[in-house]
Motif scaffolding. Structure first.
Motif, PDB file in Angstrom:
ATOM      1  N   SER A 138      34.067  57.148  23.247  1.00  0.00           N
ATOM      2  CA  SER A 138      34.075  56.332  24.467  1.00  0.00           C
ATOM      3  C   SER A 138      33.274  57.261  25.421  1.00  0.00           C
ATOM      4  N   GLY A 139      32.638  56.662  26.617  1.00  0.00           N
ATOM      5  CA  GLY A 139      32.091  57.457  27.432  1.00  0.00           C
ATOM      6  C   GLY A 139      33.152  57.783  28.872  1.00  0.00           C
ATOM      7  N   GLU A 140      34.375  57.326  28.665  1.00  0.00           N
ATOM      8  CA  GLU A 140      35.467  57.532  29.556  1.00  0.00           C
ATOM      9  C   GLU A 140      36.502  57.989  28.823  1.00  0.00           C
ATOM     10  N   GLY A 141      36.437  59.075  28.108  1.00  0.00           N
ATOM     11  CA  GLY A 141      37.420  59.654  27.276  1.00  0.00           C
ATOM     12  C   GLY A 141      38.829  59.832  28.040  1.00  0.00           C
ATOM     13  N   ALA A 142      38.692  60.306  29.116  1.00  0.00           N
ATOM     14  CA  ALA A 142      39.878  60.752  30.055  1.00  0.00           C
ATOM     15  C   ALA A 142      41.090  59.280  30.261  1.00  0.00           C
ATOM     16  N   LYS A 143      40.172  58.266  30.523  1.00  0.00           N
ATOM     17  CA  LYS A 143      40.882  56.905  30.925  1.00  0.00           C
ATOM     18  C   LYS A 143      41.408  56.362  29.682  1.00  0.00           C
ATOM     19  N   VAL A 144      40.502  56.474  28.438  1.00  0.00           N
ATOM     20  CA  VAL A 144      41.106  56.208  27.216  1.00  0.00           C
ATOM     21  C   VAL A 144      42.450  56.693  26.929  1.00  0.00           C
ATOM     22  N   ILE A 145      42.316  58.206  27.002  1.00  0.00           N
ATOM     23  CA  ILE A 145      43.481  58.943  26.658  1.00  0.00           C
ATOM     24  C   ILE A 145      44.640  58.737  27.681  1.00  0.00           C
ATOM     25  N   GLU A 146      44.423  58.332  28.684  1.00  0.00           N
ATOM     26  CA  GLU A 146      45.566  57.914  29.668  1.00  0.00           C
ATOM     27  C   GLU A 146      46.268  56.317  29.064  1.00  0.00           C
ATOM     28  N   GLY A 147      45.361  55.563  28.599  1.00  0.00           N
ATOM     29  CA  GLY A 147      46.038  54.338  28.123  1.00  0.00           C
ATOM     30  C   GLY A 147      46.569  54.659  26.684  1.00  0.00           C
ATOM     31  N   VAL A 148      46.399  55.476  26.076  1.00  0.00           N
ATOM     32  CA  VAL A 148      46.830  55.862  24.777  1.00  0.00           C
ATOM     33  C   VAL A 148      48.248  56.414  25.103  1.00  0.00           C
ATOM     34  N   HIS A 149      48.263  57.232  26.148  1.00  0.00           N
ATOM     35  CA  HIS A 149      49.728  57.821  26.693  1.00  0.00           C
ATOM     36  C   HIS A 149      50.583  56.827  27.052  1.00  0.00           C
ATOM     37  N   ASP A 150      49.937  55.919  27.822  1.00  0.00           N
ATOM     38  CA  ASP A 150      50.691  54.824  28.542  1.00  0.00           C
ATOM     39  C   ASP A 150      51.498  53.931  27.357  1.00  0.00           C
ATOM     40  N   GLN A 151      50.649  53.734  26.340  1.00  0.00           N
ATOM     41  CA  GLN A 151      51.045  53.103  25.254  1.00  0.00           C
ATOM     42  C   GLN A 151      52.253  54.128  24.253  1.00  0.00           C
ATOM     43  N   VAL A 152      52.071  54.971  24.313  1.00  0.00           N
ATOM     44  CA  VAL A 152      53.080  55.976  23.652  1.00  0.00           C
ATOM     45  C   VAL A 152      54.248  55.829  24.473  1.00  0.00           C
ATOM     46  N   PHE A 153      54.198  56.018  25.733  1.00  0.00           N
ATOM     47  CA  PHE A 153      55.383  56.064  26.584  1.00  0.00           C
ATOM     48  C   PHE A 153      55.886  54.917  26.739  1.00  0.00           C
ATOM     49  N   ASP A 154      55.214  53.522  26.611  1.00  0.00           N
ATOM     50  CA  ASP A 154      55.812  52.167  26.656  1.00  0.00           C
ATOM     51  C   ASP A 154      56.537  52.089  25.171  1.00  0.00           C
ATOM     52  N   ARG A 155      56.427  52.641  24.129  1.00  0.00           N
ATOM     53  CA  ARG A 155      57.099  52.832  22.772  1.00  0.00           C
ATOM     54  C   ARG A 155      58.387  53.524  22.995  1.00  0.00           C
ATOM     55  N   LEU A 156      58.171  55.016  23.307  1.00  0.00           N
ATOM     56  CA  LEU A 156      59.204  55.394  23.688  1.00  0.00           C
ATOM     57  C   LEU A 156      60.289  54.874  24.298  1.00  0.00           C
ATOM     58  N   LEU A 157      60.036  54.087  25.450  1.00  0.00           N
ATOM     59  CA  LEU A 157      60.962  53.579  26.177  1.00  0.00           C
ATOM     60  C   LEU A 157      61.595  52.273  25.491  1.00  0.00           C
ATOM     61  N   ALA A 158      60.820  51.697  24.710  1.00  0.00           N
ATOM     62  CA  ALA A 158      61.397  50.546  23.675  1.00  0.00           C
ATOM     63  C   ALA A 158      62.393  51.190  22.833  1.00  0.00           C
ATOM     64  N   LEU A 159      62.186  52.278  22.371  1.00  0.00           N
ATOM     65  CA  LEU A 159      62.972  52.956  21.335  1.00  0.00           C
ATOM     66  C   LEU A 159      64.251  53.516  21.868  1.00  0.00           C
ATOM     67  N   GLY A 160      64.193  53.458  23.186  1.00  0.00           N
ATOM     68  CA  GLY A 160      65.377  54.211  23.993  1.00  0.00           C
ATOM     69  C   GLY A 160      65.314  55.561  24.173  1.00  0.00           C
ATOM     70  N   ASP A 161      64.152  56.440  24.467  1.00  0.00           N
ATOM     71  CA  ASP A 161      64.074  57.766  24.509  1.00  0.00           C
ATOM     72  C   ASP A 161      64.723  58.078  25.882  1.00  0.00           C
ATOM     73  N   PRO A 162      65.570  59.079  25.997  1.00  0.00           N
ATOM     74  CA  PRO A 162      66.156  59.223  27.369  1.00  0.00           C
ATOM     75  C   PRO A 162      65.175  59.602  28.273  1.00  0.00           C
ATOM     76  N   ALA A 163      64.257  60.523  28.153  1.00  0.00           N
ATOM     77  CA  ALA A 163      63.079  61.026  29.017  1.00  0.00           C
ATOM     78  C   ALA A 163      62.758  59.816  29.624  1.00  0.00           C
TER      79      ALA A 163
END
Length: 235
Positions: free
Chosen positions: A128-153
């Motif tokens: 990607s030519g917008e690596g930072a933006k793609v990384i942010e999107g990946v991190h948001d997806q990781v966060f949402d999955r953690l939330l679905a798993l009941g991660d306390p943080a």
């Protein structure tokens, strides 16, 4: 996480009712000038009542999604080994054509940590030519999955986001309403943060069968007549 906003909804409904009553006030015993003054007095009283319940502009939470993602970085030799193994599996799944979204959607906490810690070397990021933006999107997806798993943080941050977003949206919407009709940005923020509250204010504006724009036009005319340049003046 739903944040109670009934008091804001009720205050706004009272405010719109107060404006409608003020601009339509009529007393045949008063002169035109006196009647105008009374109408504007009613407008200012409605504004003062609303001003009292407007929440303060909230402070951004110090613990954020980035804090949660940063906390996934390995801190021991064992954790480094686990993440290396898990990311190796991720790379093989990607090589077989499985999209990163699907991998994240079914990932364990260990695999999520590996993905978050190595996001910058994911093929999609490197291509990607917008690596930072793609990384942010990946991190948001990781966060949402953690939330679905009941991660306390993740749950803690999500709760703080909800509180901040709701308070910020009502602060903006009610503050702009003192000046007239709240703008589209304020309305969209309220709709996103508090859909039920948004529907309530729309209903309050339409109550009585009088177009909101008619009331706001009369209020603006009264302000000009009374020399009030800002709706907050005198609040």
């Amino acid at each position: 996480m739903a944040i109670p906003t009934n008091h804001y909804q009720a205050a706004f409904a009272k405010y719109r009712q107060g404006l409608a009553a003020a601009v339509n006030f009529t007393d045949g015993d008063l002169t035109h000038t006196a009647q105008t003054r009374r109408r504007h007095q009613g407008v200012m009283e409605a504004r003062r009542d609303l001003y009292k319940v407007i929440p303060a502009a909230p402070t951004l939470p110090t613990t954020t999604r980035a804090t949660v993602i940063g906390g996934l970085a390995p801190r021991t030799a064992d954790a480094v080994a686990v993440q290396a193994r898990e990311f190796g599996i991720v790379e093989r799944l990607l090589a077989k054509g499985q999209p990163i979204e699907a991998i994240i959607r079914d990932a364990s906490p260990e695999r999520l940590a590996a993905i978050a810690s190595n996001a910058e070397v994911l093929p999609r990021v490197l291509e990607s030519g917008e690596g930072a933006k793609v990384i942010e999107g990946v991190h948001d997806q990781v966060f949402d999955r953690l939330l679905a798993l009941g991660d306390p943080a993740a749950e803690n941050v999500s709760a703080m986001e909800a509180i901040y977003g709701t308070q910020a949206a009502w602060h903006q919407f009610l503050t702009e309403s003192l000046e007239g009709t709240a703008g589209i940005d304020a309305r969209m923020a309220l709709y996103n943060a508090d859909p039920e509250g948004y529907q309530a204010v729309v209903g309050s504006e339409a109550a009585g069968g009088v177009a909101p724009s008619d009331i706001d036009t009369k209020v603006s005319s009264l302000d000009r007549t009374m020399g009030v340049g800002s709706a907050k003046a005198g609040v």
